[in-house]
Design an enzyme around this catalytic site. Sequence first.
Site, short mmCIF file in Angstrom:
data_model
loop_
_atom_site.label_atom_id
_atom_site.label_comp_id
_atom_site.label_asym_id
_atom_site.label_seq_id
_atom_site.Cartn_x
_atom_site.Cartn_y
_atom_site.Cartn_z
N ASN A 170 1.05 -1.41 -0.34
CA ASN A 170 -0.07 -0.21 0.56
C ASN A 170 0.44 1.36 -0.15
O ASN A 170 1.51 1.54 1.15
CB ASN A 170 -0.90 0.33 1.01
CG ASN A 170 -1.18 1.05 1.53
OD1 ASN A 170 -1.74 1.86 0.31
ND2 ASN A 170 -2.23 1.33 2.50
N TRP A 171 0.69 1.86 -1.47
CA TRP A 171 1.64 3.00 -1.61
C TRP A 171 0.78 4.40 -1.00
O TRP A 171 2.33 5.47 -1.03
CB TRP A 171 2.23 3.07 -2.96
CG TRP A 171 3.12 1.89 -3.27
CD1 TRP A 171 3.38 1.11 -2.44
CD2 TRP A 171 3.45 2.01 -4.64
NE1 TRP A 171 4.19 0.18 -3.77
CE2 TRP A 171 3.94 0.29 -4.77
CE3 TRP A 171 3.04 2.29 -5.52
CZ2 TRP A 171 4.68 -0.27 -5.73
CZ3 TRP A 171 3.26 2.01 -7.54
CH2 TRP A 171 4.09 0.46 -7.03
N LYS A 172 -0.12 4.70 -0.13
CA LYS A 172 -0.13 5.54 0.16
C LYS A 172 -0.83 6.93 0.02
O LYS A 172 -0.12 6.91 -1.65
CB LYS A 172 0.23 5.88 1.49
CG LYS A 172 -0.69 4.20 2.91
CD LYS A 172 -0.04 4.25 3.87
CE LYS A 172 -0.41 3.08 4.40
NZ LYS A 172 -0.01 3.41 6.06
N HIS A 184 -9.57 0.72 5.13
CA HIS A 184 -7.85 1.00 5.84
C HIS A 184 -8.95 2.00 6.72
O HIS A 184 -9.20 2.88 6.68
CB HIS A 184 -7.04 1.30 4.84
CG HIS A 184 -5.69 1.45 5.25
ND1 HIS A 184 -5.40 2.62 6.34
CD2 HIS A 184 -4.92 0.50 5.59
CE1 HIS A 184 -4.11 2.50 6.67
NE2 HIS A 184 -3.15 1.37 5.49
N GLU A 197 -6.13 4.47 7.96
CA GLU A 197 -5.98 6.21 7.61
C GLU A 197 -7.39 6.45 7.28
O GLU A 197 -8.08 7.33 7.19
CB GLU A 197 -5.11 6.08 7.32
CG GLU A 197 -3.71 6.20 7.69
CD GLU A 197 -2.84 5.28 6.85
OE1 GLU A 197 -2.98 5.12 5.15
OE2 GLU A 197 -2.44 4.80 7.45
N GLU A 255 -5.22 -5.46 10.53
CA GLU A 255 -3.99 -3.89 10.65
C GLU A 255 -4.29 -3.17 11.58
O GLU A 255 -4.85 -1.64 12.60
CB GLU A 255 -4.05 -2.92 9.64
CG GLU A 255 -4.15 -3.78 7.96
CD GLU A 255 -3.09 -2.64 7.21
OE1 GLU A 255 -2.10 -2.65 6.86
OE2 GLU A 255 -3.91 -1.27 7.43
N GLY A 257 3.03 2.38 10.61
CA GLY A 257 3.81 3.82 10.48
C GLY A 257 4.77 3.49 11.99
O GLY A 257 5.32 4.79 12.36
N SER A 266 4.05 -2.21 10.75
CA SER A 266 5.20 -2.22 10.38
C SER A 266 5.83 -3.51 10.26
O SER A 266 6.88 -3.83 10.36
CB SER A 266 5.34 -2.00 11.89
OG SER A 266 5.26 -0.47 12.14
N GLY A 269 2.91 -0.90 4.79
CA GLY A 269 3.24 0.65 3.94
C GLY A 269 4.43 0.96 3.69
O GLY A 269 5.08 0.36 2.65
N GLY A 270 5.19 1.27 4.23
CA GLY A 270 6.93 1.69 4.44
C GLY A 270 7.65 1.28 3.52
O GLY A 270 8.06 1.30 2.81
P1 13P Z 1 3.43 0.46 7.67
O1 13P Z 1 4.15 -0.71 6.93
O2 13P Z 1 3.85 1.43 6.87
O3 13P Z 1 3.16 0.49 9.05
O4 13P Z 1 1.46 0.30 7.25
C1 13P Z 1 0.74 -0.62 6.98
C2 13P Z 1 -0.43 0.03 5.78
O5 13P Z 1 -1.41 0.74 6.91
C3 13P Z 1 -0.66 -0.81 5.02
O6 13P Z 1 -1.48 -0.40 4.83
#
Ligand code: 13P
Length: 262
Positions: A13-15, A100, A102, A172, A178, A218, A239-240
Amino acid sequence: MPPVQRTPLIAGNWKMNLDCAGAVALARDVARHAAGARVDVAVFPAFVHLDAVQRALRADGLALTVGAQDCSDAPNGALTGEVSLAMLQDLGCNWVLTGHSERRHVIGESDDVVAAKTAAALRASFTCVLCIGEKLEQRERGETDTVNERQLRAALKGLDAQACTNLVIAYEPVWAIGTGRVASAADAQAAHHAARRVLSDILGRETAARTRILYGGSLKASNAGELLAMADVDGGLVGGASLEAGGFGAIIDAAAGLAHSA
Ligand code: 13P
């Protein structure tokens, strides 16, 4: 019931990251790494990069699942800034994330909104990665499984096993996203196992047994092996660590050969 094999799925997920050239380059690198891996791999770039990423992959003869991070539940209309499922299909994109954390907790999507998007995506034959997970204070109060159950029941209300053929769940925990704080393998397994029992109650044992439940929060190369080895952890939503081809590739490698059966 004959045993069901769940092919691991590693999704990035590149956000709201990368520019267009960076997204194209990363997609190419990921696709090359994913070629031949015994793992399903998907990436979720920003809406505005979807077309360029898919065109570049096609031009290079590379195969990689490319999905959207969100969608509208409405077919069209006066909804400034929204993107419909038909618009995504028009780009050749038929995977989408819903719920998600967020979008739930930063943008303010309610359970009802998540449910409407999930139902619309599944109705349109998208593969829908429905995200669930508890906040830190809920975990501390011992409410992890209750929160996950409430979110699952709300999002899947009115849907049956047939409608959920293309459903994937991503657990998640909000406190792990994050933050560098990752759920222990045992905690992740416990939450996934409980979520699968809820799926079984809603959709039946067979659908629950073949539905992949991904872990997100993470997840990175150094902890992927331990988490992905757990019986009910069928992959990751990253994510990251998905923004760098080498690290993401190492997570794909960690998942290879870990198909779980139920
Ligand atoms: P991180 O891997 O950056 O913690 O993010 C997880 C995420 O929200 C994937 O959708």
